[in-house]
Design a protein around this motif. Sequence first.
Motif, short mmCIF file in Angstrom:
data_model
loop_
_atom_site.label_atom_id
_atom_site.label_comp_id
_atom_site.label_asym_id
_atom_site.label_seq_id
_atom_site.Cartn_x
_atom_site.Cartn_y
_atom_site.Cartn_z
N UNK A 286 0.81 -1.21 0.00
CA UNK A 286 0.00 0.00 0.00
C UNK A 286 0.85 1.27 0.00
N UNK A 287 2.12 1.16 0.42
CA UNK A 287 3.01 2.32 0.45
C UNK A 287 4.32 1.95 -0.23
N UNK A 288 4.73 2.76 -1.22
CA UNK A 288 5.93 2.44 -2.00
C UNK A 288 6.74 3.70 -2.24
N UNK A 289 8.05 3.59 -1.99
CA UNK A 289 9.00 4.67 -2.28
C UNK A 289 9.88 4.20 -3.42
N UNK A 290 9.87 4.93 -4.52
CA UNK A 290 10.73 4.63 -5.67
C UNK A 290 11.82 5.68 -5.77
N UNK A 311 -1.75 2.94 -1.97
CA UNK A 311 -2.45 4.07 -1.39
C UNK A 311 -1.54 5.30 -1.28
N UNK A 312 -0.22 5.06 -1.20
CA UNK A 312 0.73 6.16 -1.10
C UNK A 312 1.94 5.84 -1.96
N UNK A 313 2.32 6.80 -2.83
CA UNK A 313 3.46 6.63 -3.73
C UNK A 313 4.42 7.78 -3.53
N UNK A 314 5.69 7.46 -3.24
CA UNK A 314 6.74 8.46 -3.00
C UNK A 314 7.74 8.34 -4.14
N UNK A 315 7.92 9.41 -4.91
CA UNK A 315 8.82 9.43 -6.07
C UNK A 315 9.97 10.38 -5.81
N UNK A 316 11.20 9.85 -5.78
CA UNK A 316 12.40 10.68 -5.77
C UNK A 316 13.10 10.45 -7.10
N UNK A 317 13.08 11.45 -7.96
CA UNK A 317 13.56 11.28 -9.34
C UNK A 317 14.79 12.14 -9.54
N UNK A 341 3.92 11.70 -3.04
CA UNK A 341 5.03 12.56 -2.62
C UNK A 341 6.03 12.58 -3.76
N UNK A 342 6.40 13.77 -4.21
CA UNK A 342 7.31 13.88 -5.34
C UNK A 342 8.41 14.87 -5.02
N UNK A 343 9.65 14.42 -5.17
CA UNK A 343 10.82 15.28 -4.96
C UNK A 343 11.67 15.19 -6.21
#
Length: 521
Positions: A286-290, A311-317, A341-343
Amino acid sequence: MASSATSSMLAHVALAKNSLAEIDERRTIVRTALDAALASAASFRDELKSLNSRHSALLADISTQRSLLMRQGMSSFPTELLRAVFLELTDGQEKQSVDDDQCDEYDPIRAATPFRLSAVCARWRQVAVEFPEIWTYVGVPELVDLEPHSAHAIYRYVKTVLQRSQSQGCQAAGQPLRIVLDWRSEDVSWDDSRYHQKILDLIGRYAYRWGRIDAAFPKGLDPSHALAFRRSTPMLQRVWITLLGDEVNFPWSESLPPYLPECPQIRFLVADFFFFRPTAPLPYITTLHLAIDGVALGVVWDVLRLTPHLRALHLTIDDLLDDTSTTPTPPIALAMLTTIAVYSEAEPFSRVVAGIHIPNVATLHCGSSFDLQTEGVPDNLTEVLIDYATEDCPMTSEAPSNIRSIDSLRRLSIAQCEHIHGSFFRAARSPDVCWKNLCSVRLESTTLDDDAASDFADFLRTRTAHGSSPPLEVHVKDCDMPKWFDAEIWHILGDRFVHDTDLDDSKASESSASSDEDVDA
């Protein structure tokens, strides 16, 4: 005349003799009574000494009998119930949800509990040592400041816990392990203690039994140190791994063995220094940080196809590679996704979201330089959190215009901001201009100088005077504010202003009062 004086003196002597006789008689009586009392006191003293001796003997006898009764009772206490008590004393300390939004810290009480239980008596030790379920917590504190023998003792502790957590007679069976490596000191490097690698390698041998792992690694960790994370983890449900320091380089390519290659039970994954590339569907996550650095766009889409229930997606690109992949048709459906969340810069984010369908995203976390008017930003956002921790971009009057396009905005949070210009609040003062539905402002780890704080107070007065509906609430936590700030904001908002330190003090007072009541009882 002389005869009269002599007669008076003789009379006085006679009177004194009579008094002396009376005193001697009284002295005899008192001395007799005192001797009798002393004899009686001695008798009482001897009797008291005898009673004290008997009292002590009876207390010792009672203690002995109670001990015998306790031993008899515990010896007849069913092993199943004793194990249930042990499990409650250990597992009861681990009620945190798998979705806890923070990296766990080392818990010395939980780490010591199984050893304390096994030290009570021989039977408890036998039951505890042969009960793997209470040995599933492996917590390791900071190692660098320890003497070598102390660091080695912790290594032996880890080895003992891992061995005792293993079910008897079946190499692959056992309860899921909870791993906490609390090595988060910013002044420490990986090579400062050889036990960093020794303990990680030891724990890695039991990767097939990892249930949740929370780890804060010191700077200096590189791919050659992290081979434990390339093992199969069939029981793994939660991962929160962070690497301190800015020099992080964990390259990814299809030709390299993947990190966490097999984790079908994963539900929560935050790892900020390697790219997670699953090869099979993950129905529970349900929660993933890529962490995207040198990864092709098509690979990112392939990952998201395997996580339909996010349910929650964290993107550090940092570096999104071009490839020949075409935009998915239809887009990848992430219907349950509510938070992004996008950084990164706006352009790579737009390229990623061009291939996914996210109709229900209501919350966006982003950096201060992110353009909220970027193509692909959801239209129905109700909450925006701007995090300044990684960027040097002050909050000025331009920020409201950046956020103004979000008509449905209800909650605005600003975190890790060293300085907010007063112009930001002046530009957003009137609800007729922007954020007409705004009902909550949260400031965390943020600084307001006198001018900015004054403009913020005017911002609140103006919105309150407009009769904002719903009424605006303000939450402040760990902020650097002028001394007058709390009183002024409370005067404007009343109990719609919450300062978290006030809540902490209130809880402390309630706890103290409760303790006093217990003592009185």
